[in-house]
Design a protein around this motif. Structure first.
Motif, mmCIF file in Angstrom:
data_model
loop_
_atom_site.group_PDB
_atom_site.id
_atom_site.type_symbol
_atom_site.label_atom_id
_atom_site.label_comp_id
_atom_site.label_asym_id
_atom_site.label_seq_id
_atom_site.Cartn_x
_atom_site.Cartn_y
_atom_site.Cartn_z
ATOM 1 N N VAL A 252 0.702 -1.073 0.006
ATOM 2 C CA VAL A 252 0.085 0.030 0.034
ATOM 3 C C VAL A 252 0.931 1.126 -0.109
ATOM 4 O O VAL A 252 2.018 1.091 0.474
ATOM 5 C CB VAL A 252 -1.208 -0.081 1.321
ATOM 6 C CG1 VAL A 252 -1.713 -1.169 1.103
ATOM 7 C CG2 VAL A 252 -0.130 0.204 2.590
ATOM 8 N N GLY A 253 0.491 2.250 -0.645
ATOM 9 C CA GLY A 253 1.019 3.631 -0.640
ATOM 10 C C GLY A 253 0.345 4.649 0.155
ATOM 11 O O GLY A 253 -0.964 4.480 0.376
ATOM 12 N N LEU A 254 0.848 5.612 0.637
ATOM 13 C CA LEU A 254 0.431 6.570 1.393
ATOM 14 C C LEU A 254 0.734 8.240 0.788
ATOM 15 O O LEU A 254 1.634 8.308 0.096
ATOM 16 C CB LEU A 254 0.986 6.573 2.926
ATOM 17 C CG LEU A 254 0.732 5.398 3.628
ATOM 18 C CD1 LEU A 254 1.754 5.251 4.646
ATOM 19 C CD2 LEU A 254 -0.774 5.390 4.204
ATOM 20 N N ARG A 259 2.422 7.355 10.562
ATOM 21 C CA ARG A 259 2.791 6.308 11.492
ATOM 22 C C ARG A 259 1.764 6.182 12.510
ATOM 23 O O ARG A 259 1.933 5.813 13.540
ATOM 24 C CB ARG A 259 3.931 6.582 12.054
ATOM 25 C CG ARG A 259 3.991 7.920 12.775
ATOM 26 C CD ARG A 259 5.384 7.839 13.727
ATOM 27 N NE ARG A 259 5.276 9.287 14.637
ATOM 28 C CZ ARG A 259 6.136 10.544 14.372
ATOM 29 N NH1 ARG A 259 7.059 10.106 13.054
ATOM 30 N NH2 ARG A 259 6.309 11.170 14.794
ATOM 31 N N ASP A 260 0.514 5.955 12.015
ATOM 32 C CA ASP A 260 -0.944 5.890 12.522
ATOM 33 C C ASP A 260 -1.384 4.405 12.265
ATOM 34 O O ASP A 260 -1.785 4.153 11.430
ATOM 35 C CB ASP A 260 -1.851 6.815 12.174
ATOM 36 C CG ASP A 260 -3.186 6.680 13.187
ATOM 37 O OD1 ASP A 260 -3.411 5.614 13.574
ATOM 38 O OD2 ASP A 260 -3.788 7.774 13.412
ATOM 39 N N PRO A 261 -1.133 3.349 13.245
ATOM 40 C CA PRO A 261 -1.602 1.931 13.022
ATOM 41 C C PRO A 261 -2.931 1.825 12.547
ATOM 42 O O PRO A 261 -3.248 1.031 11.543
ATOM 43 C CB PRO A 261 -1.213 1.248 14.424
ATOM 44 C CG PRO A 261 -0.295 2.104 15.030
ATOM 45 C CD PRO A 261 -0.624 3.625 14.613
ATOM 46 N N THR A 262 -3.795 2.492 12.941
ATOM 47 C CA THR A 262 -5.339 2.479 12.683
ATOM 48 C C THR A 262 -5.569 2.856 11.251
ATOM 49 O O THR A 262 -6.440 2.053 10.577
ATOM 50 C CB THR A 262 -6.114 3.326 13.508
ATOM 51 O OG1 THR A 262 -6.000 2.813 15.012
ATOM 52 C CG2 THR A 262 -7.507 3.107 13.342
ATOM 53 N N ARG A 263 -4.955 4.029 10.759
ATOM 54 C CA ARG A 263 -5.183 4.548 9.535
ATOM 55 C C ARG A 263 -4.658 3.842 8.495
ATOM 56 O O ARG A 263 -4.967 3.557 7.178
ATOM 57 C CB ARG A 263 -4.731 6.162 9.574
ATOM 58 C CG ARG A 263 -5.705 6.797 10.278
ATOM 59 C CD ARG A 263 -4.850 8.435 10.478
ATOM 60 N NE ARG A 263 -5.021 9.003 9.273
ATOM 61 C CZ ARG A 263 -4.126 10.187 9.058
ATOM 62 N NH1 ARG A 263 -3.548 10.780 10.190
ATOM 63 N NH2 ARG A 263 -4.020 10.695 8.030
ATOM 64 N N SER A 310 -5.921 13.374 3.470
ATOM 65 C CA SER A 310 -4.960 12.318 3.036
ATOM 66 C C SER A 310 -5.333 10.949 2.901
ATOM 67 O O SER A 310 -4.816 10.123 2.143
ATOM 68 C CB SER A 310 -3.733 12.565 4.225
ATOM 69 O OG SER A 310 -2.701 11.760 4.092
ATOM 70 N N ASP A 311 -6.265 10.565 3.891
ATOM 71 C CA ASP A 311 -6.550 9.139 3.971
ATOM 72 C C ASP A 311 -7.398 8.796 2.370
ATOM 73 O O ASP A 311 -7.359 7.690 2.068
ATOM 74 C CB ASP A 311 -7.420 8.835 5.123
ATOM 75 C CG ASP A 311 -6.679 8.769 6.301
ATOM 76 O OD1 ASP A 311 -5.440 8.735 6.363
ATOM 77 O OD2 ASP A 311 -7.393 8.897 7.380
ATOM 78 N N LEU A 312 -8.154 9.883 2.000
ATOM 79 C CA LEU A 312 -8.872 9.617 0.757
ATOM 80 C C LEU A 312 -7.807 9.660 -0.363
ATOM 81 O O LEU A 312 -8.066 8.538 -1.265
ATOM 82 C CB LEU A 312 -9.897 10.777 0.542
ATOM 83 C CG LEU A 312 -10.715 10.867 -0.705
ATOM 84 C CD1 LEU A 312 -11.615 9.706 -0.629
ATOM 85 C CD2 LEU A 312 -11.425 12.166 -0.836
ATOM 86 N N ILE A 313 -6.966 10.294 -0.225
ATOM 87 C CA ILE A 313 -5.994 10.299 -1.380
ATOM 88 C C ILE A 313 -5.119 8.927 -1.409
ATOM 89 O O ILE A 313 -4.929 8.274 -2.698
ATOM 90 C CB ILE A 313 -4.858 11.564 -1.441
ATOM 91 C CG1 ILE A 313 -5.581 12.663 -1.659
ATOM 92 C CG2 ILE A 313 -3.709 11.152 -2.208
ATOM 93 C CD1 ILE A 313 -4.584 14.053 -1.324
ATOM 94 N N SER A 314 -5.000 8.437 -0.191
ATOM 95 C CA SER A 314 -4.390 7.337 -0.175
ATOM 96 C C SER A 314 -5.349 6.060 -0.658
ATOM 97 O O SER A 314 -4.775 5.157 -1.363
ATOM 98 C CB SER A 314 -3.870 6.982 1.203
ATOM 99 O OG SER A 314 -3.018 7.823 1.918
ATOM 100 N N PRO A 344 0.245 15.487 -9.100
ATOM 101 C CA PRO A 344 -0.225 14.196 -8.324
ATOM 102 C C PRO A 344 -0.400 14.616 -6.913
ATOM 103 O O PRO A 344 0.517 15.345 -6.098
ATOM 104 C CB PRO A 344 0.918 13.221 -8.516
ATOM 105 C CG PRO A 344 1.437 13.560 -9.900
ATOM 106 C CD PRO A 344 1.554 15.083 -10.072
ATOM 107 N N ALA A 345 -1.491 14.492 -6.292
ATOM 108 C CA ALA A 345 -1.853 14.716 -5.055
ATOM 109 C C ALA A 345 -0.909 14.249 -3.946
ATOM 110 O O ALA A 345 -0.627 14.964 -3.149
ATOM 111 C CB ALA A 345 -3.199 14.113 -4.608
#
Length: 439
Positions: A252-254, A259-263, A310-314, A344-345
């Motif tokens: 997976v890419g970010l 460094r948030d385990p849940t996200r 950021s989560d949406l882009i990931s 690129p976002a």
């Protein structure tokens, strides 16, 4: 092969035929062509990655291995050679392994780093080596040769003070380092942190929930390690070893270092649903293949909306490809049409965006003019409120026909009919135009 050094092309690697013709490494290409007009050359490639890989491999012979110029390695084997059966056996083992890997190498073992460097590249006795073997500047070596000092042995009987006054302290230092009068330890570069954790399972697992539970434990450990180094992961790989010894990998890419385990776990979840566990998975390994600096921040120091974006882009990037998710990024231009660009976002740099309308279009002329009423796109508009002007001048170095009218005075106009428009006036050739609409 030829390597560019400053404004001069120097010979970097030679085959035996070139050496027999009288050419040598470090010789200017112009001089080499004068000696050998039919010389065939090509640019030298980047050898740094290969050198670093060999440096890590050479740790089998010594814990202290450092680069020695762009094409060599230096290892401190003090107190180690007997483990291989002596210095000769260590050297023979080194050469044999390099030959099997396809490398042609020269090696030497000496009491000092300077002597080992010189003998590996020139061979023979120290006194008979050319002065260039002292690791001095080529210009200094040429000056010594013009004075008749061609070999290291020619320098040994000379008093040091006149040498230092004439050629500088570097010559005396290099000579003393070769002879062991000045220490020169092998300083291996610090190892880059490697962010990886693993887990061996007592019994094979195959359910999605079990794999996610194992991943959660690995993420807790990995993120704690990243935090200690003030780093965040940009790309992660989960390796799952099955009982049949096959390995299944999920990456997976970010969009931003994290460094948030849940996200991070939320990004792995949909990909792990389709993993073929076979007869079961008995080991997990999680690696941050790409990590970037990520400083600690106070709780609430960053808006949660930014985290959500950021989560949406990931999420979208892992499905569609990060190069296909674009975002507006500000530029340095004051010209509205050039004040932003699409990138690129995941690569967009943070920064305040200019206060622009939600929609920007090509300038469209108006009939009539504020502050009264005007016609645009076949409809009449009455001005309720106007904010401005904001004067923008064209870039004098750009020949843009759209700005041929010169200066523009921009206004934010609220109309009685509802639309909030972005209008501008050209003082040099008095006319009004619409160029945008606010949300």
């Amino acid at each position: 092969m030829v390597l560019r050094s400053g404004n001069t092309d120097l010979l970097h690697c030679l085959n035996p035929e070139a050496e027999r013709a009288g050419l040598s490494r470090g010789m200017p290409l112009a001089d080499a062509r004068a000696i050998c007009p039919d010389l065939l050359t090509r640019p030298a490639g980047n050898t740094a990655p290969v050198q670093e890989a060999l440096r890590r491999w050479a740790i089998r012979y010594s814990p202290h291995v450092a680069p020695d110029g762009p094409d060599g390695l230096m290892a401190d084997v003090t107190g180690i050679a007997h483990l291989f059966g002596g210095e000769g056996a260590l050297q023979a083992d080194l050469r044999a392994r390099l030959e099997r890997a396809g490398f042609t190498a020269r090696s030497a073992i000496a009491d000092t780093r300077g002597a080992a460097h010189a003998l590996a590249r020139h061979g023979g006795a120290l006194a008979d080596l050319p002065v260039a073997a002292l690791r001095i500047d080529p210009g200094m070596a040429e000056a010594l040769i013009r004075l008749g000092l061609r070999k290291v042995g020619d320098l040994l009987p000379l008093p040091r003070a006149p040498l230092a006054r004439r050629f500088g302290a570097e010559l005396v230092l290099r000579l003393d380092q070769m002879l062991g009068r000045q220490p020169e330890p092998v300083a291996a570069p610090p190892a880059a942190p490697h962010f990886a954790v693993r887990m061996a399972l007592p019994d094979p697992i195959g359910l999605h929930s079990d794999v996610m539970a194992g991943l959660s434990r690995l993420l807790d450990r990995l993120c704690a390690t990243l935090a200690r180094h003030a780093m965040g992961a940009r790309r992660l790989r989960l390796e799952m070893r099955r009982v049949d010894r096959e390995t299944v990998e999920v990456e997976v890419g970010l969009a931003q270092p994290l460094r948030d385990p849940t996200r991070i776990a939320r990004l792995f979840a949909p990909k792990l649903e389709t993993v073929d566990a076979g007869f079961g998975i008995d080991a997990l390994r999680l690696v941050a293949t790409v990590a970037e600096p990520l400083l600690a921040r106070q709780v609430g120091g960053k808006p949660k909306t930014e985290d959500a974006i950021s989560d949406l882009i990931s999420c979208l990037g892992n499905r569609l490809g990060f190069e296909n998710i674009l975002r507006v990024e500000p530029t340095d231009s004051l010209i509205p049409e050039r004040s932003f660009r699409l990138v690129p976002a995941a690569e967009a740099r943070p920064g305040p965006m200019p206060r622009l309308p939600a929609v920007i279009f090509r300038p469209e002329p108006l009939t009539g003019a504020p502050p009264g009423s005007f016609h645009w796109r076949g409809q009449r508009y009455d001005v309720q409120r106007a904010i401005g002007p904001e004067r923008i001048s064209p870039d004098w170095w750009e020949d843009d026909p759209a700005w041929a009218s010169g200066l523009r005075d921009y206004w934010r106009v609220q109309t009685c009919q509802g639309p909030r428009l972005w209008l501008f006036h050209t003082p040099e050739a008095p006319r009004w135009f619409a160029q945008g609409a606010f949300a």
